[in-house]
Scaffold this motif. Structure first.
Motif, PDB file in Angstrom:
ATOM      1  N   GLU A  68       0.851  -1.189   0.000  1.00 39.24           N
ATOM      2  CA  GLU A  68       0.000   0.000   0.000  1.00 39.24           C
ATOM      3  C   GLU A  68       0.889   1.241   0.000  1.00 39.24           C
ATOM      4  OE1 GLU A  68      -3.645   2.021   2.590  1.00 39.24           O
ATOM      5  OE2 GLU A  68      -3.075  -0.075   2.918  1.00 39.24           O
ATOM      6  N   SER A  90      -3.617  -0.579  -3.950  1.00 43.21           N
ATOM      7  CA  SER A  90      -2.251  -1.015  -3.671  1.00 43.21           C
ATOM      8  C   SER A  90      -1.537  -1.204  -5.002  1.00 43.21           C
ATOM      9  CB  SER A  90      -2.232  -2.318  -2.856  1.00 43.21           C
ATOM     10  OG  SER A  90      -2.828  -3.381  -3.594  1.00 43.21           O
ATOM     11  N   SER A 147      -9.406   3.041  -1.814  1.00 43.04           N
ATOM     12  CA  SER A 147      -8.127   2.448  -1.428  1.00 43.04           C
ATOM     13  C   SER A 147      -7.564   1.632  -2.585  1.00 43.04           C
ATOM     14  CB  SER A 147      -8.307   1.539  -0.200  1.00 43.04           C
ATOM     15  OG  SER A 147      -9.202   0.486  -0.489  1.00 43.04           O
TER      16      SER A 147
END
Length: 221
Positions: free
Chosen positions: A99, A185, A183
Motif C-alpha cells: 500500500e 495497492s 483504497s
C-alpha cells in the motif's frame, strides 16, 4: 549534597546507554567519596538525614536499572531486525502487493490493484514522473470483483518511459460523478532487502517499502 547528586543523575541520563553507564559508575564513585568525607566531618549534634541518603542511593539504582533495561531492549531489537532481514530473503523474486502511492516500473511493467465497486463506481488513475509531470492517465470502470490496472510504461503519446519509481494517484467517483475515497495497492517484484538506520525494508526496483506496507504475499516468483 543533593544538588551535586541531582546534577550527576541528570548527566547519567543524557547521551547513549553505554556512555551513560560509564558516567553513572563515575558519578556513583564521586558520590560515595563525598558521602564518606561528609560522614567523617559531620557535626555529631546535627547528623545527616538517613532518609535523604537512602533516597539518593535509590536514585542511582533506578537510573542503573533503566540503562540496563534499555541495553536489553536494544539487543532484542537488533535480533528482531536480523530475523526480519533473513525472512526478507525468502521474498526476493516474489511479486507482492504494497500500500503506497509509489509505483515501481520493472521491466516495462507496473500494476495497480483496485477494489471491487462499492460507493465508487469508477477510478481515475494518474501516473506522474519525478518532476510531477503527468505521463499516463486512465479511467477504469470498477467491477463486482477486485481488479488490476496494468501499465506498460508508455506515456499517453506512446513514448516508453524507463524503469524506475513513479507517483500514482487513484481517485474514486460514484454514479453521480462525485469524488469518493478509494483504497488501492501496487504490485511489484521484490529485488532485495536492506537494513538501514535500524529499519529493515524491502526493495522493489527503485522503491523501498517497510513491512507495514505489505498487503499480499501471494505473488509467484
Amino acid at each position: 549534597m543533593s544538588g551535586s547528586v541531582t546534577s550527576a543523575l541528570a548527566a547519567s541520563n543524557a547521551g547513549g546507554n553505554r556512555s551513560s553507564g560509564t558516567r553513572l559508575a563515575g558519578d556513583l564513585d564521586t558520590f560515595l567519596k563525598l558521602l564518606t568525607t561528609q560522614l567523617q566531618n559531620q557535626d555529631p549534634t546535627s547528623p545527616m538525614d538517613a532518609d535523604q541518603l537512602t533516597q539518593q542511593l535509590v536514585q542511582f539504582s533506578t537510573v542503573e536499572q533503566q540503562i540496563n533495561t534499555n541495553n536489553t531492549l536494544q539487543q532484542l531489537l537488533a535480533l528482531q531486525q536480523s530475523s526480519q532481514l533473513g525472512e526478507a530473503a525468502a521474498l526476493v523474486g516474489r511479486r507482492v502487493a504494497v500500500e503506497t502511492d509509489r509505483l515501481p516500473l520493472q521491466s516495462g511493467q507496473a500494476q495497480v490493484n483496485l477494489p471491487a465497486a462499492g460507493t465508487a463506481r469508477t477510478a481515475r488513475i494518474e501516473v506522474r514522473d519525478a518532476n510531477n509531470i503527468l505521463v499516463r492517465a486512465s479511467d477504469v470502470t470498477l467491477g463486482a470483483n477486485a481488479s488490476q490496472w496494468n501499465w506498460d510504461g508508455k506515456t499517453t503519446n506512446g513514448t516508453q518511459k524507463p524503469d524506475g519509481t513513479y507517483r500514482v494517484t487513484v481517485s474514486g467517483r460514484d454514479s453521480n460523478g462525485a469524488a469518493v475515497p478509494l483504497s488501492f495497492s501496487v504490485t511489484g517484484q521484490v529485488t532485495g532487502a536492506v537494513r538501514d538506520a535500524g529499519v529493515v525494508t524491502l526493495r522493489m526496483g527503485g522503491l523501498n517499502v517497510g513491512y507495514d506496507m505489505l498487503r499480499d504475499l501471494g505473488g509467484a516468483r
